[in-house]
Design a protein around this motif. Sequence first.
Motif, PDB file in Angstrom:
ATOM      1  N   UNK A   1       5.451  14.732  23.285  1.00  0.00           N
ATOM      2  CA  UNK A   1       5.202  13.099  22.808  1.00  0.00           C
ATOM      3  C   UNK A   1       5.677  13.095  21.324  1.00  0.00           C
ATOM      4  N   UNK A   2       5.997  11.881  20.849  1.00  0.00           N
ATOM      5  CA  UNK A   2       6.365  11.522  19.538  1.00  0.00           C
ATOM      6  C   UNK A   2       5.347  10.772  18.939  1.00  0.00           C
ATOM      7  N   UNK A   3       5.056  11.133  17.565  1.00  0.00           N
ATOM      8  CA  UNK A   3       3.948  10.713  17.005  1.00  0.00           C
ATOM      9  C   UNK A   3       4.428  10.281  15.774  1.00  0.00           C
ATOM     10  N   UNK A   4       3.953   8.778  15.298  1.00  0.00           N
ATOM     11  CA  UNK A   4       4.496   8.181  13.825  1.00  0.00           C
ATOM     12  C   UNK A   4       3.011   7.705  13.392  1.00  0.00           C
ATOM     13  N   UNK A   5       3.185   8.020  12.178  1.00  0.00           N
ATOM     14  CA  UNK A   5       1.860   7.785  11.383  1.00  0.00           C
ATOM     15  C   UNK A   5       2.220   7.187   9.994  1.00  0.00           C
ATOM     16  N   UNK A   6       1.390   6.025   9.536  1.00  0.00           N
ATOM     17  CA  UNK A   6       1.501   5.732   8.144  1.00  0.00           C
ATOM     18  C   UNK A   6       0.121   6.014   7.478  1.00  0.00           C
ATOM     19  N   UNK A   7      -0.098   6.994   6.429  1.00  0.00           N
ATOM     20  CA  UNK A   7      -0.957   7.463   5.784  1.00  0.00           C
ATOM     21  C   UNK A   7      -1.369   6.932   4.433  1.00  0.00           C
ATOM     22  N   UNK A   8      -2.304   6.468   4.236  1.00  0.00           N
ATOM     23  CA  UNK A   8      -2.513   5.752   2.704  1.00  0.00           C
ATOM     24  C   UNK A   8      -2.310   6.998   1.686  1.00  0.00           C
ATOM     25  N   UNK A   9      -1.441   6.775   0.813  1.00  0.00           N
ATOM     26  CA  UNK A   9      -1.230   7.728  -0.166  1.00  0.00           C
ATOM     27  C   UNK A   9      -2.539   8.096  -1.190  1.00  0.00           C
ATOM     28  N   UNK A  10      -3.327   6.905  -1.303  1.00  0.00           N
ATOM     29  CA  UNK A  10      -4.413   7.021  -2.257  1.00  0.00           C
ATOM     30  C   UNK A  10      -5.594   7.727  -1.644  1.00  0.00           C
ATOM     31  N   UNK A  11      -5.954   7.222  -0.322  1.00  0.00           N
ATOM     32  CA  UNK A  11      -7.094   7.512   0.155  1.00  0.00           C
ATOM     33  C   UNK A  11      -7.223   8.708   1.438  1.00  0.00           C
TER      34      UNK A  11
ATOM     35  N   UNK B   1       0.798  -1.158  -0.040  1.00  0.00           N
ATOM     36  CA  UNK B   1      -0.020   0.043   0.035  1.00  0.00           C
ATOM     37  C   UNK B   1       0.869   1.100  -0.010  1.00  0.00           C
ATOM     38  N   UNK B   2       1.024   2.057  -1.068  1.00  0.00           N
ATOM     39  CA  UNK B   2       1.521   3.136  -1.191  1.00  0.00           C
ATOM     40  C   UNK B   2       1.225   4.141  -0.108  1.00  0.00           C
ATOM     41  N   UNK B   3       2.179   4.552   0.838  1.00  0.00           N
ATOM     42  CA  UNK B   3       1.910   5.596   2.019  1.00  0.00           C
ATOM     43  C   UNK B   3       2.839   6.581   2.303  1.00  0.00           C
ATOM     44  N   UNK B   4       2.611   7.484   3.226  1.00  0.00           N
ATOM     45  CA  UNK B   4       3.616   8.421   3.598  1.00  0.00           C
ATOM     46  C   UNK B   4       3.975   8.071   4.961  1.00  0.00           C
ATOM     47  N   UNK B   5       5.228   8.180   5.433  1.00  0.00           N
ATOM     48  CA  UNK B   5       5.623   7.875   6.896  1.00  0.00           C
ATOM     49  C   UNK B   5       5.759   9.365   7.439  1.00  0.00           C
ATOM     50  N   UNK B   6       5.045   9.714   8.258  1.00  0.00           N
ATOM     51  CA  UNK B   6       4.798  10.852   9.048  1.00  0.00           C
ATOM     52  C   UNK B   6       5.343  10.847  10.415  1.00  0.00           C
TER      53      UNK B   6
ATOM     54  N   UNK C   1      -5.623   6.557   7.777  1.00  0.00           N
ATOM     55  CA  UNK C   1      -4.801   6.363   8.800  1.00  0.00           C
ATOM     56  C   UNK C   1      -4.432   4.778   8.715  1.00  0.00           C
ATOM     57  N   UNK C   2      -3.641   4.243   8.209  1.00  0.00           N
ATOM     58  CA  UNK C   2      -2.925   2.731   8.316  1.00  0.00           C
ATOM     59  C   UNK C   2      -2.525   2.506   9.733  1.00  0.00           C
ATOM     60  N   UNK C   3      -1.767   3.162  10.134  1.00  0.00           N
ATOM     61  CA  UNK C   3      -0.972   2.620  11.403  1.00  0.00           C
ATOM     62  C   UNK C   3      -0.529   3.974  12.217  1.00  0.00           C
ATOM     63  N   UNK C   4      -0.498   4.112  13.548  1.00  0.00           N
ATOM     64  CA  UNK C   4      -0.130   5.240  14.224  1.00  0.00           C
ATOM     65  C   UNK C   4       0.514   4.574  15.630  1.00  0.00           C
ATOM     66  N   UNK C   5       1.134   5.642  16.037  1.00  0.00           N
ATOM     67  CA  UNK C   5       1.858   5.365  17.538  1.00  0.00           C
ATOM     68  C   UNK C   5       2.070   6.539  18.119  1.00  0.00           C
ATOM     69  N   UNK C   6       1.887   6.759  19.520  1.00  0.00           N
ATOM     70  CA  UNK C   6       2.168   7.895  20.481  1.00  0.00           C
ATOM     71  C   UNK C   6       2.917   7.383  21.421  1.00  0.00           C
ATOM     72  N   UNK C   7       4.154   8.003  21.550  1.00  0.00           N
ATOM     73  CA  UNK C   7       4.872   7.568  22.473  1.00  0.00           C
ATOM     74  C   UNK C   7       5.583   8.724  23.471  1.00  0.00           C
ATOM     75  N   UNK C   8       5.651   8.711  24.744  1.00  0.00           N
ATOM     76  CA  UNK C   8       6.000   9.868  25.564  1.00  0.00           C
ATOM     77  C   UNK C   8       7.615   9.920  25.137  1.00  0.00           C
TER      78      UNK C   8
END
Length: 76
Positions: A54-64, A42-47, A67-74
Amino acid sequence: PATEGNGFISVDQAKAKALKDAGVKAADAVFEKAEFDGNDLIPHYDIEFYADGYEYDYEINAKTGAVIAHEKDYND
């Protein structure tokens, strides 16, 4: 790479989707990474960004823009 011409959302749109999902204002976020990854199934953006300790990590579907996946860490 120019992704919008290929039917993909822009990196700025992907950032906005991640911020909205996280409930973080753009003015409060410091982006560390915002990259297109077209090599996966799945083509996506790593954000990756930081806000309010906090640190936020996201994978966002590049077509739609979904949100494919996300994490939030202190971030200590």
